[in-house]
Design an enzyme around this catalytic site. Structure first.
Site, PDB file in Angstrom:
ATOM      1  CB  SER A  52     108.941  83.439  41.933  1.00 49.05           C
ATOM      2  OG  SER A  52     107.738  83.020  42.286  1.00 49.05           O
TER       3      SER A  52
ATOM      4  CG  HIS B 181     112.639  82.693  40.384  1.00 45.30           C
ATOM      5  ND1 HIS B 181     112.467  84.190  39.629  1.00 45.30           N
ATOM      6  CD2 HIS B 181     111.169  82.100  40.085  1.00 45.30           C
ATOM      7  CE1 HIS B 181     111.503  84.253  39.411  1.00 45.30           C
ATOM      8  NE2 HIS B 181     110.748  83.140  39.520  1.00 45.30           N
TER       9      HIS B 181
ATOM     10  CE  LYS C 207     110.929  83.272  35.963  1.00 46.50           C
ATOM     11  NZ  LYS C 207     110.090  84.300  35.356  1.00 46.50           N
TER      12      LYS C 207
HETATM   13  N1  PMP Z   1     107.968  79.118  37.136  1.00 54.02           N
HETATM   14  C1  PMP Z   1     108.293  79.978  38.179  1.00 54.02           C
HETATM   15  C2  PMP Z   1     108.811  79.553  39.333  1.00 54.02           C
HETATM   16  C3  PMP Z   1     108.106  81.333  37.400  1.00 54.02           C
HETATM   17  O1  PMP Z   1     108.354  82.090  38.631  1.00 54.02           O
HETATM   18  C4  PMP Z   1     107.605  81.680  36.129  1.00 54.02           C
HETATM   19  C5  PMP Z   1     107.597  83.156  35.750  1.00 54.02           C
HETATM   20  N2  PMP Z   1     107.386  84.099  36.636  1.00 54.02           N
HETATM   21  C6  PMP Z   1     107.253  80.498  35.423  1.00 54.02           C
HETATM   22  C7  PMP Z   1     107.543  79.353  35.777  1.00 54.02           C
HETATM   23  C8  PMP Z   1     106.806  80.702  33.992  1.00 54.02           C
HETATM   24  O2  PMP Z   1     108.014  81.088  33.153  1.00 54.02           O
HETATM   25  P1  PMP Z   1     107.769  82.335  32.067  1.00 54.02           P
HETATM   26  O3  PMP Z   1     107.399  83.454  32.646  1.00 54.02           O
HETATM   27  O4  PMP Z   1     109.056  82.150  31.409  1.00 54.02           O
HETATM   28  O5  PMP Z   1     106.906  81.510  31.082  1.00 54.02           O
END
Ligand code: PMP
Length: 395
Positions: free
Chosen positions: A183, A211, A242
């Site tokens: 990410s 992502h 996202k």
């Molecule tokens: N997995 C990854 C790779 C993420 O980047 C994120 C959020 N940035 C999450 C899980 C968690 O998701 P959420 O923000 O929808 O709770």
């Protein structure tokens, strides 16, 4: 003052950066999350969003959310397990399973709670969980909560992964959990190699497509689809926060695994279900993504355009293969200064510092959406070039 408060009295790290006027967090937005947002009465170009498909302000989604609010109310007042299951929750699970290419699926209220709940639910004390060094915090927390033995390997280093796997008993349950797209740096997991190792060492694999969805694969099905490995990956998780323009997350897998998780995953059973508006939004976004492939085509066009612009302006952008473009600064204070100066120039980007990266790898994260124009990219790259030169990061 109590002993607990005593511990926090000396924590003044945020205040130090506030005093320098470069504190980059909790900046208030007063409009929708689009390619331009309103902040403090000014319009700012948004390049810090995770809304890769650019659907967060889409009127069709907003209308479906309003209809759901009117029909079902503002919340479900309970978990999916007991009184909180709506017909649209079930419909979303069915449609996500079909889209991802798995037999069944569970939808959660956040993506974080998917990883946090699923990993410990799957594993027992004699099992092993193996993670990439750069896996997302939610995977790290899921791993910590599991009774299984915890191992990790150097980021995307397949020799190191093999070194770890070689030492484990062949018959033991071994789960490799990995981000499909990392990410902060935008690089991809080496899934073909990971699947080879899975077979060689008798493991299972779980991929986080937070992502990847809406970006890679046919109709944005994700990195597993992009590599043609959906059937080989045992569990696929994703988020609605996202590309799917909402909030929530899912885990998709075979019928038996999902049947087990549905009745044992603690963050699914003991947490209230996603709101009607969030659920209807995700469902509509899923329909739009499948029906409008031109959105993803445009996302890739502006991504290639931006990558070329940053490269020719002399930025260090690492190994990215996605709409996430890391602009390396490699100095914590300067990273905050870049973020602040870019903001003054009308460009919103995010600072990435430890623990989200290694101390020597601080960067600002520039992310594209399907709704960005090349003209917006030009304006942002020009502004960032000025800032990076001013701070002596690029020549
Ligand atoms: N997995 C990854 C790779 C993420 O980047 C994120 C959020 N940035 C999450 C899980 C968690 O998701 P959420 O923000 O929808 O709770």
């Amino acid at each position: 003052m109590g002993q607990l408060q005593e511990r926090f009295k000396s924590y003044r790290e945020p205040q130090k950066f506030m005093a320098m006027d470069v504190y980059p967090y909790f900046r208030e937005i007063t409009s929708k999350q689009g390619t331009e947002v309103e902040m403090g009465g000014h319009k700012v170009l948004m390049f810090g969003s995770n809304a890769y498909t650019g659907l967060t302000g889409d009127q069709r989604i907003i209308n479906k959310a309003k209809e759901a609010l009117d029909r079902y109310g503002s919340g479900c007042a309970g978990s999916r397990f007991l009184n909180g299951t709506l017909d649209i929750h079930v419909q979303l699970e069915k449609e996500i399973a079909e889209y991802i290419g798995k037999a069944d699926c569970l939808c959660f209220s956040t993506g974080f709670s998917v990883n946090q709940g699923v990993i410990p639910a799957l594993l027992n004390k004699d099992d092993y969980v193996i993670c990439d060094d750069r896996d997302h915090a939610s995977i790290v927390d899921g791993r910590r909560l599991a009774f299984a033995k915890q191992l990790h390997y150097k980021h995307n280093d397949m020799d190191d992964l093999e070194r770890v796997l070689q030492k484990l008993p062949h018959e033991a349950v071994k789960l490799i959990v990995v981000d499909g797209v990392f990410s902060m740096e935008g690089d991809l997991a080496k899934l073909p190699e990971i699947i080879e190792l899975k077979h060689k060492y008798n493991c299972s694999v779980m991929v986080d497509e937070a992502h990847g969805i809406g970006v890679f694969g046919k109709q944005g099905r994700g990195v597993c689809d992009h590599f043609g490995l959906t059937d080989e990956v045992d569990l696929i998780m994703g988020t609605f926060s996202k590309s799917l323009a909402s909030i929530g997350g899912f885990i998709a897998s075979d019928f038996d695994t999902i049947n087990y998780l549905r009745h044992s995953c603690r963050t699914y059973i003991f947490s209230a279900s996603a709101t009607p508006a969030a659920t209807a939004s995700a469902l509509e976004a899923l329909h739009i993504i499948q029906n409008e492939p031109e959105r993803i085509a445009h996302l890739w066009e502006v991504t290639r355009y931006a990558l070329e612009k940053f490269r020719s302006a002399g930025f260090e952008i690492g190994e990215t293969e996605s709409p996430i473009i890391p602009l390396y600064v490699r100095d914590l204070e300067k990273t905050f200064m870049v973020t602040k100066r870019a903001f003054d120039e009308g460009v919103f980007i995010n600072s990435v510092i430890p623990p989200a990266c290694a101390p020597q790898d601080t960067l600002v994260r520039f992310a594209l959406m399907a709704t960005h124009t090349k003209e917006q990219v030009d304006r942002a790259v020009e502004a960032l070039t000025r800032v990076f030169k001013e701070l002596d990061i690029i020549k």
